[in-house]
Design an enzyme around this catalytic site. Structure first.
Site, PDB file in Angstrom:
ATOM      1  N   LEU A   1      -6.370  -8.021   1.090  1.00 58.03           N
ATOM      2  CA  LEU A   1      -7.083  -9.372   1.667  1.00 58.03           C
ATOM      3  C   LEU A   1      -6.510  -8.385   3.190  1.00 58.03           C
ATOM      4  CD1 LEU A   1      -4.216 -10.297   3.353  1.00 58.03           C
ATOM      5  CD2 LEU A   1      -3.463 -10.853   1.642  1.00 58.03           C
TER       6      LEU A   1
ATOM      7  N   CYS B   1      -2.905  -2.202   9.333  1.00 59.32           N
ATOM      8  CA  CYS B   1      -3.275  -0.997   7.671  1.00 59.32           C
ATOM      9  C   CYS B   1      -4.282  -0.264   8.104  1.00 59.32           C
ATOM     10  CB  CYS B   1      -4.080  -2.141   6.293  1.00 59.32           C
ATOM     11  SG  CYS B   1      -3.430  -3.366   6.767  1.00 59.32           S
TER      12      CYS B   1
ATOM     13  N   THR C   1       0.853  -1.040   0.227  1.00 60.02           N
ATOM     14  CA  THR C   1      -0.276  -0.183   0.200  1.00 60.02           C
ATOM     15  C   THR C   1       0.565   1.281  -0.256  1.00 60.02           C
ATOM     16  OG1 THR C   1      -1.227  -1.320   0.865  1.00 60.02           O
ATOM     17  CG2 THR C   1      -1.601   0.959   1.254  1.00 60.02           C
TER      18      THR C   1
END
Ligand SMILES: NC(=O)c1ccc[n+]([C@@H]2O[C@H](COP(=O)([O-])OP(=O)(O)OC[C@H]3O[C@@H](n4cnc5c(N)ncnc54)[C@H](O)[C@@H]3O)[C@@H](O)[C@H]2O)c1
Length: 442
Positions: free
Chosen positions: A154, A261, A124
């Site tokens: 995911l 994340c 990312t």
């Protein structure tokens, strides 16, 4: 799902959560995969069948495809066998909140001049990273290298399934052979495909995580207002989630989001906007609400126990969510530190994350089971909604506790079961004692 017959060998650089799952997933689709990592111990372990992370189904998948999965610390192995080099190295936050792209840049630097290879970015990265890398390639005389953005969506805990049955595949490219090749690789999954330009693909990833984080902070604020007004956020979320414009997912109030994340991607998008001269007001609030939410448990404990000095607090669950041992940015990190700062003694149990937790948490007494953790505790805080906690015998726990308070940080337990055991139940955004039990939803 149909398996491809004419499979393309690929390289995967970085064998963490994303890299290893991607590698095993493509092996399942029939591809040979050359997996490269700079971590020698990790590669050595993988060669011997040792999976460095706890992820349901991953060990079996890697085992099943041992013949197709090749592990090495030498990038040349991947370059020799594969045209497409998937990059899945970490992009952790820096002190400023921007994404740290040093591992990505190390990979870019290590690439030789070539007109038959492509980097396929799974990590990312901020919008504009692809453009920067293409410029770097051109400056370094590696203009023949192609570049594709292929962000990964995911979820830890269901990563294997998410790879094999994704909601969508997003591919951003310049319309050259590499984009076509990545489309071909994913074709057997028969997933909805968004093929777009590189910057838009990069933004899809950041915007998706920011949106989900916003949804969580939103329902957490609703929960806080529910506490003031006597409504029950679980009922409210049920009523809201049945509206298909809203949907039920990511509408569970709790003690804040964590993980590798959301926190970093939301902050990175905020920073990206700020660096481009735009103040992303909404994301500032999303982050602030989340930080405050992690601390609300303290006030709940104090409401019932008074001073927390010398109190024995039992934490059930430490991982940032169930079905993973990932402790990055877990709410338990903040909570265990705040509790100790307030003078409490903290004991904790997690079914799989203890080893990771020990690297990050100090001063906590780790126990081998929930029952052992709760023994002699003044209060229990459910931090991670592991399935086994729903099956606990609360009557047994009640008899071994010193106090009687159960704070359900994920609104996961059945309040009536907890109360029937003579314990005091407090959820997040739920009335302390119901005026009436709901009649049901039908
Ligand atoms: N973990 C997730 O749930 C998830 C989901 C979607 C996207 N992502 C993104 O994917 C990326 C990877 O995340 P992760 O959780 O898999 O990270 P991770 O930390 O688990 O794994 C990264 C791996 O890259 C290796 N590495 C670092 N530099 C390298 C180099 N120069 N050459 C080869 N290997 C190198 C590390 O040794 C490590 O094994 C991040 O950008 C992350 O934001 C993660």
């Amino acid at each position: 799902m149909s398996h491809s017959t004419d499979s393309e060998p690929i390289g995967v650089i970085g064998t963490g959560y994303v890299g290893l799952v991607t590698a095993a997933g493509f092996a399942e689709l029939g591809n040979d995969v050359w997996c490269i990592d700079i971590d020698e111990a990790k590669i050595k372990g993988l060669k011997n069948g040792r999976i460095p992370i706890w992820e349901p189904g991953l060990e079996e998948l890697v085992e099943r495809h041992r013949a197709r999965l090749h592990f090495s610390t030498d990038l040349a192995d991947a370059l020799e066998h594969a045209r497409l080099l998937f990059v899945a190295v970490g992009t952790p936050p820096t002190y400023s909140g921007d994404a740290d792209l040093s591992a990505v840049h190390a990979v870019v630097e290590a690439m030789p001049a070539s007109d038959r290879h492509a980097l396929v970015m799974k990590s990312t990265v901020p919008v504009g990273t692809g453009a920067t890398i293409k410029r770097l390639f051109a400056e370094q005389g590696k203009g023949g290298f192609s570049y594709v953005s292929c962000p990964e969506f995911l979820k830890e805990g269901s990563a294997v399934n998410d790879f094999l049955d994704p909601d969508r595949v997003v591919i951003g490219d310049d319309g050259d052979w590499a984009g076509d090749a990545v489309v071909g690789l994913y074709a057997p999954l028969e997933a909805p495909l968004v093929r777009t330009d590189i910057k838009s693909a990069e933004m899809v990833k950041l915007a998706s995580n920011a949106f989900l984080a916003t949804k969580i902070s939103f329902i957490n604020e609703i929960a806080n207002v529910c506490e003031e007004t006597g409504a029950d956020v679980v009922e409210v979320a049920k009523g809201m989630g049945l509206d298909d414009r809203i949907g039920p997912k990511f509408l569970q109030a709790g003690i804040g989001f964590g993980g590798s994340c959301f926190p970093k991607d939301v902050t990175a998008l905020k920073q990206l906007a700020g660096n481009s001269g735009y103040h992303f007001q909404l994301l500032n609030s999303v982050i602030e609400v989340n930080e405050l939410q992690k601390r609300r448990v303290m006030a709940k404990l104090e409401k019932h126990l008074g001073s927390l000095v010398g109190k024995e607090i039992a934490l059930l669950g430490l991982a940032f969510k169930p079905n993973t041992d990932d402790m990055r940015e877990a709410s338990s990190l903040v909570l265990s530190a705040r509790l100790q700062a307030a003078g409490s003694r903290v004991r904790a149990y997690d079914p799989v994350a203890e080893e990771e937790a020990r690297k990050l948490i100090r001063g906590v007494d780790f126990k081998a089971s929930a029952v052992e953790t709760v023994e002699g505790a003044d209060a229990v805080v459910l931090v991670t909604e592991w399935a086994e906690f729903a099956a606990l015998d609360f009557a047994e726990l009640a008899s071994s506790m010193r106090g009687s308070l159960v704070i359900d940080g994920r609104n996961f337990l059945d309040p009536s079961k907890v109360r029937e055991a003579g314990l005091t139940y407090e959820g997040i955004g739920r009335p302390a004692l119901k005026d009436r039990e709901p009649a049901g939803t039908t």
